[in-house]
Scaffold this active site. Structure first.
Site: not given
Ligand code: FAD
Length: 427
Positions: A111, A229, A388
């Site tokens: 993905q 998902e 969140e």
């Molecule tokens: C083990 C693992 C496997 C994964 N596999 C995939 C994959 O196969 N393909 C893929 O595309 N992605 C994958 N992901 C990514 C995952 O979808 C993202 O990590 C997730 O959507 C969070 O995005 P970010 O890491 O950019 O954090 P951010 O979006 O930058 O968030 C950082 C922090 O801010 C908080 N936050 C952000 N926006 C808001 C809001 N509007 N209100 C309140 N709080 C907020 C979040 O909760 C978090 O605590 C994976 C992640 C993990 C941990």
């Protein structure tokens, strides 16, 4: 026409298993049989390798596969996400092209959604695709790509018109991973494993025919993927038996299927998270002689209750889907509950182990599963939409709370005029 009942389905699948299951087949041969029979994806339409069964009867198929000691359909994101998305949004040609190799395990998917600047705020993605005749040229970077190292195809969301508002200029492609413009760099996690990767696109190519859904209409398609998902993760994964990995790069297709049965192909972290943590930790407490400790017993009871609540919530997700409502708020609460269960299991596992919790490896108490769960635990409250974000969705869509302040304006502004970084939950 006979009314479909649990007994009828059970009888049918049992008869088929008696004739067809053979542990001496290779995994590829077994999955081909399963695909042909329709029992690999019982809720998919009969025309597309399924049985057209309502979801509440599909569980019976898994139960029968399990009790026959047979291995289930391929695990991974093809079955969980790509297949269901293509069924809804794909053309018949695309269903023809992609669904069979998902079901017979010949092709694995990843993905390609998240980017360094676009996770929760997925619509801020920067990877772009530009038209070149019948093809699109892709440039950009993805991150957190689970299974990127072994995938043949990727569900790619890329920006195809920077002049349109941010949710309206995204398209959804099925991109071939094995090509010169795609570089997959595995990332090392604190468990010591590399479950996910960074993926770099430098003039990678994808055919126009590989756009799933409408051009610039990828946001709706991505939401179908995300809803599946959440529902899949909230209900503890695909429910597949065994958990063998699809695709040639996983190197399981030519193995004897009997050797892969009963979860031997699954890694420790996956078993710990997808399994029932209360059973796992009850056994661990017994093994290390701490099952009479009243504090441990109290917390084991709490974990057991939460696991039961999780099971009932998963049943509500299934019932909602069966009634045609699609995965709704139940999926968000299920996902949140899973984070809570995992945190409790992490703390309790380490408490049971005491100082041994600092040791890792299969020869440590409990086989290292509780330690691995502790290190893997943070992932559960992040992937598939962070806690969140789930709370935001419940707040806005279920409780009717006000939306985040600039959400409406952001929806209508051209993407190139936006200051990227304005956080907005994927919705
Ligand atoms: C083990 C693992 C496997 C994964 N596999 C995939 C994959 O196969 N393909 C893929 O595309 N992605 C994958 N992901 C990514 C995952 O979808 C993202 O990590 C997730 O959507 C969070 O995005 P970010 O890491 O950019 O954090 P951010 O979006 O930058 O968030 C950082 C922090 O801010 C908080 N936050 C952000 N926006 C808001 C809001 N509007 N209100 C309140 N709080 C907020 C979040 O909760 C978090 O605590 C994976 C992640 C993990 C941990």
């Amino acid at each position: 026409m006979a009314v479909l009942t649990e007994d009828l389905v059970r009888g049918d699948v049992r008869r088929w298993l008696d004739e067809s299951w053979n542990p001496d087949l290779t995994l590829a041969e077994w999955w081909e049989r399963l695909c042909e029979s329709g029992w690999g994806a019982p809720t998919w339409p009969e025309q597309w390798f399924g049985k057209g069964l309502p979801r509440e009867l599909a569980g019976v198929v898994n139960e029968e596969l399990r009790s026959a000691g047979a291995i289930g359909p391929p695990s991974g994101l093809g079955m969980l996400l790509a297949g269901p998305t293509i069924l809804v949004h794909g053309t018949d040609e695309q269903r023809e092209r992609y669904l069979r190799p998902i079901l017979n395990g010949q092709e694995a998917w990843c993905q390609l959604f998240s980017e360094p600047g676009a996770g929760s705020d997925l619509a801020s993605l920067q990877t772009r695709a530009e038209r070149d005749g019948d093809e699109w040229i892709v440039n950009g970077q993805k991150v957190w790509t689970s299974g990127g190292q072994t995938a043949d195809l990727g569900m790619l969301v890329a920006r195809t018109d920077p002049d349109a508002p941010k949710h309206k200029c995204i398209s959804y492609f099925a991109i071939e991973m094995d090509q010169p413009g795609v570089e997959v760099r595995p990332l090392r996690e604190m468990t010591g494993r590399s479950l996910f990767s960074e993926v770099f696109f430098s003039d990678a190519r994808v055919n126009q025919a590989a756009i799933i859904g409408e051009l610039n209409g990828g946001w709706a398609v991505a939401n179908t993927t995300l809803a599946n998902e959440r529902a899949g993760l909230g209900s503890g994964g695909t429910g597949a038996v065994g958990g063998a990995m699809p695709g040639k790069k996983a190197k399981q297709l030519e193995r004897r299927v009997g050797d892969l049965v009963a979860g031997r192909g699954r890694d420790r972290a996956e078993r710990a998270v997808a399994g029932r943590q209360s059973n796992l930790l009850e056994k661990l407490a017994k093994d290390v002689g701490r099952n009479q400790d009243p504090n441990i017993r109290q917390r084991l009871a709490e974990l057991h209750i939460l696991n039961e609540v999780g099971r009932y919530t998963a049943l509500r997700v299934k019932a909602a889907k069966a009634s045609g409502r699609g995965p709704g708020p139940e999926a968000n609460t299920a996902k949140l509950l899973m984070s809570r269960i995992t945190r409790l299991a992490r703390d309790l596992g380490l408490e049971i182990l005491g100082a041994d919790g600092m040791l890792m490896g299969p020869d440590t108490p409990g086989g290292g599963v509780a330690q691995e769960l502790a290190l893997f635990a943070p992932a559960v409250s992040i992937y598939g939409g962070s806690d969140e974000v789930q709370k935001n969705i419940i707040g806005e869509r279920v409780l009717g709370l006000p939306k985040e302040p600039d959400a409406d304006r952001v929806k209508t502004m051209p993407f190139r005029e936006l200051k990227v970084g304005t956080q907005r939950a994927a919705s």
